[in-house]
Design an enzyme around this catalytic site. Structure first.
Site, PDB file in Angstrom:
ATOM      1  N   LYS A  49      54.544  13.687  58.716  1.00 19.44           N
ATOM      2  CA  LYS A  49      55.065  14.973  58.318  1.00 19.44           C
ATOM      3  C   LYS A  49      56.209  15.413  59.232  1.00 19.44           C
ATOM      4  O   LYS A  49      57.059  16.225  58.864  1.00 19.44           O
ATOM      5  CB  LYS A  49      53.948  16.039  58.382  1.00 19.44           C
ATOM      6  CG  LYS A  49      52.771  15.774  57.479  1.00 19.44           C
ATOM      7  CD  LYS A  49      51.707  16.847  57.697  1.00 19.44           C
ATOM      8  CE  LYS A  49      50.443  16.544  56.917  1.00 19.44           C
ATOM      9  NZ  LYS A  49      49.372  17.491  57.271  1.00 19.44           N
ATOM     10  N   GLY A  50      56.199  14.911  60.457  1.00 23.88           N
ATOM     11  CA  GLY A  50      57.023  15.482  61.534  1.00 23.88           C
ATOM     12  C   GLY A  50      58.522  15.487  61.289  1.00 23.88           C
ATOM     13  O   GLY A  50      59.225  16.335  61.827  1.00 23.88           O
ATOM     14  N   ASP A 112      57.582   8.076  70.819  1.00 23.38           N
ATOM     15  CA  ASP A 112      56.839   8.341  72.064  1.00 23.38           C
ATOM     16  C   ASP A 112      56.352   6.994  72.609  1.00 23.38           C
ATOM     17  O   ASP A 112      57.089   6.301  73.297  1.00 23.38           O
ATOM     18  CB  ASP A 112      55.704   9.309  71.723  1.00 23.38           C
ATOM     19  CG  ASP A 112      54.858   9.696  72.921  1.00 23.38           C
ATOM     20  OD1 ASP A 112      55.277   9.455  74.060  1.00 23.38           O
ATOM     21  OD2 ASP A 112      53.750  10.236  72.725  1.00 23.38           O
ATOM     22  N   PHE A 162      54.948  17.649  76.036  1.00 21.81           N
ATOM     23  CA  PHE A 162      54.505  17.779  74.649  1.00 21.81           C
ATOM     24  C   PHE A 162      55.320  18.881  73.995  1.00 21.81           C
ATOM     25  O   PHE A 162      55.355  20.012  74.474  1.00 21.81           O
ATOM     26  CB  PHE A 162      53.006  18.097  74.575  1.00 21.81           C
ATOM     27  CG  PHE A 162      52.482  17.973  73.175  1.00 21.81           C
ATOM     28  CD1 PHE A 162      52.147  16.735  72.652  1.00 21.81           C
ATOM     29  CD2 PHE A 162      52.350  19.095  72.364  1.00 21.81           C
ATOM     30  CE1 PHE A 162      51.694  16.604  71.345  1.00 21.81           C
ATOM     31  CE2 PHE A 162      51.895  18.982  71.053  1.00 21.81           C
ATOM     32  CZ  PHE A 162      51.569  17.737  70.547  1.00 21.81           C
ATOM     33  N   ARG A 175      55.161  23.765  63.095  1.00 22.32           N
ATOM     34  CA  ARG A 175      56.208  22.915  62.510  1.00 22.32           C
ATOM     35  C   ARG A 175      57.385  23.743  62.008  1.00 22.32           C
ATOM     36  O   ARG A 175      58.491  23.243  61.866  1.00 22.32           O
ATOM     37  CB  ARG A 175      55.653  22.124  61.308  1.00 22.32           C
ATOM     38  CG  ARG A 175      54.638  21.071  61.648  1.00 22.32           C
ATOM     39  CD  ARG A 175      54.354  20.211  60.418  1.00 22.32           C
ATOM     40  NE  ARG A 175      53.121  19.445  60.538  1.00 22.32           N
ATOM     41  CZ  ARG A 175      53.006  18.279  61.161  1.00 22.32           C
ATOM     42  NH1 ARG A 175      54.039  17.742  61.754  1.00 22.32           N
ATOM     43  NH2 ARG A 175      51.852  17.654  61.203  1.00 22.32           N
TER      44      ARG A 175
HETATM   45  P1  IMP Z   1      54.340   7.192  68.824  1.00 15.75           P
HETATM   46  O1  IMP Z   1      53.477   7.402  70.045  1.00 15.75           O
HETATM   47  O2  IMP Z   1      55.745   6.777  69.204  1.00 15.75           O
HETATM   48  O3  IMP Z   1      53.691   6.239  67.870  1.00 15.75           O
HETATM   49  O4  IMP Z   1      54.489   8.584  68.104  1.00 15.75           O
HETATM   50  C1  IMP Z   1      53.540   8.964  67.161  1.00 15.75           C
HETATM   51  C2  IMP Z   1      53.760  10.335  66.607  1.00 15.75           C
HETATM   52  O5  IMP Z   1      53.201  11.217  67.525  1.00 15.75           O
HETATM   53  C3  IMP Z   1      55.166  10.853  66.399  1.00 15.75           C
HETATM   54  O6  IMP Z   1      55.774  10.461  65.209  1.00 15.75           O
HETATM   55  C4  IMP Z   1      54.883  12.345  66.380  1.00 15.75           C
HETATM   56  O7  IMP Z   1      54.495  12.761  65.087  1.00 15.75           O
HETATM   57  C5  IMP Z   1      53.746  12.461  67.364  1.00 15.75           C
HETATM   58  N1  IMP Z   1      54.177  12.943  68.689  1.00 15.75           N
HETATM   59  C6  IMP Z   1      54.524  12.239  69.797  1.00 15.75           C
HETATM   60  N2  IMP Z   1      54.878  13.046  70.798  1.00 15.75           N
HETATM   61  C7  IMP Z   1      54.765  14.307  70.317  1.00 15.75           C
HETATM   62  C8  IMP Z   1      55.020  15.603  70.865  1.00 15.75           C
HETATM   63  O8  IMP Z   1      55.437  15.801  72.028  1.00 15.75           O
HETATM   64  N3  IMP Z   1      54.774  16.651  70.027  1.00 15.75           N
HETATM   65  C9  IMP Z   1      54.329  16.518  68.746  1.00 15.75           C
HETATM   66  N4  IMP Z   1      54.104  15.330  68.181  1.00 15.75           N
HETATM   67  C10 IMP Z   1      54.314  14.233  68.976  1.00 15.75           C
HETATM   68 MG    MG Z   2      56.016  11.153  63.303  1.00 12.99          MG
END
Ligand code: IMP
Ligand code: MG
Length: 184
Positions: A49-50, A112, A162, A175
């Site tokens: 969704k992000g 992330d 975060f 959001r």
């Molecule tokens: P990944 O750790 O790179 O797989 O990221 C996974 C998902 O975690 C991202 O697409 C975001 O939706 C969520 N995410 C990572 N860091 C944050 C943050 O600081 N705030 C909100 N969502 C986050």
């Molecule tokens: Mg995401």
């Protein structure tokens, strides 16, 4: 002092985000304009969704034909740290059109650990015979990277904090904020 979710500290203001998106839009225009046509538009895949807000603002800058698709991936649940396993929330959410021979741009909110982007880019590479694929991310948070991910169009690098807002959530909330803020 705790920072309220409804009034988080501003990290990236709405103006700063919009100015940067105009720059990214120009970069995308100069790269893709000569490559895509109305019969073979760029396929923009918004990762829900992000990325919904980032993607919707970014595509407004594109002045070449594009087709916008959506997938929903999740590795978080309601926690603030990734569960480590990236799953399509529902298998139906990974159903994409035929991408054979197409230029594809994946649009993510944040990279992330890199697990989500790595999972999806690998899926595209292995299961779809695309002509090219690139990744755009609003935010690059390198501190906890577990997978090497190439981000072709990155709006902002951020520290290991975060963040919420502009599509990013904390347990489903915030959001809708027009800026990116920090929560404790
Ligand atoms: P990944 O750790 O790179 O797989 O990221 C996974 C998902 O975690 C991202 O697409 C975001 O939706 C969520 N995410 C990572 N860091 C944050 C943050 O600081 N705030 C909100 N969502 C986050
Ligand atoms: Mg995401």
């Amino acid at each position: 002092m705790s920072i309220s979710k409804t009034a988080p500290k501003v990290l990236l203001s709405a103006d700063k985000i919009q100015n940067r998106l105009a720059e990214l839009g120009e970069e995308l225009n100069s790269h893709y304009k000569a490559l895509v046509t109305e019969s073979q538009p760029l396929v923009v895949i918004c990762v829900l969704k992000g990325a919904f807000m980032f993607c919707s603002d970014l595509v407004k800058h594109l002045d070449f034909p594009c087709q916008i698709e959506f997938v929903r991936l999740s590795s978080y649940g309601d926690a603030r740290t990734t569960s480590g396993a990236v799953t399509p929330v529902d298998p139906l959410n990974l159903v994409l059109p035929d991408l054979t021979g197409r230029h594809v741009l994946v649009v993510e909110d944040i990279v992330d650990t890199g697990l989500t982007a790595h999972f999806f880019m690998s899926h595209l590479k292995d299961s779809h015979n695309v002509k090219s694929m690139a990744l755009a991310a609003l935010l690059d948070k390198k501190a906890k990277r577990k997978q090497i991910v190439r981000i072709d169009y990155c709006a902002f690098d951020i520290e290991d904090v975060f963040v919420i807002g502009y599509g990013l959530d904390d347990s489903g909330l915030c959001r809708n904020l027009p800026y990116v803020g920090i929560v404790e």
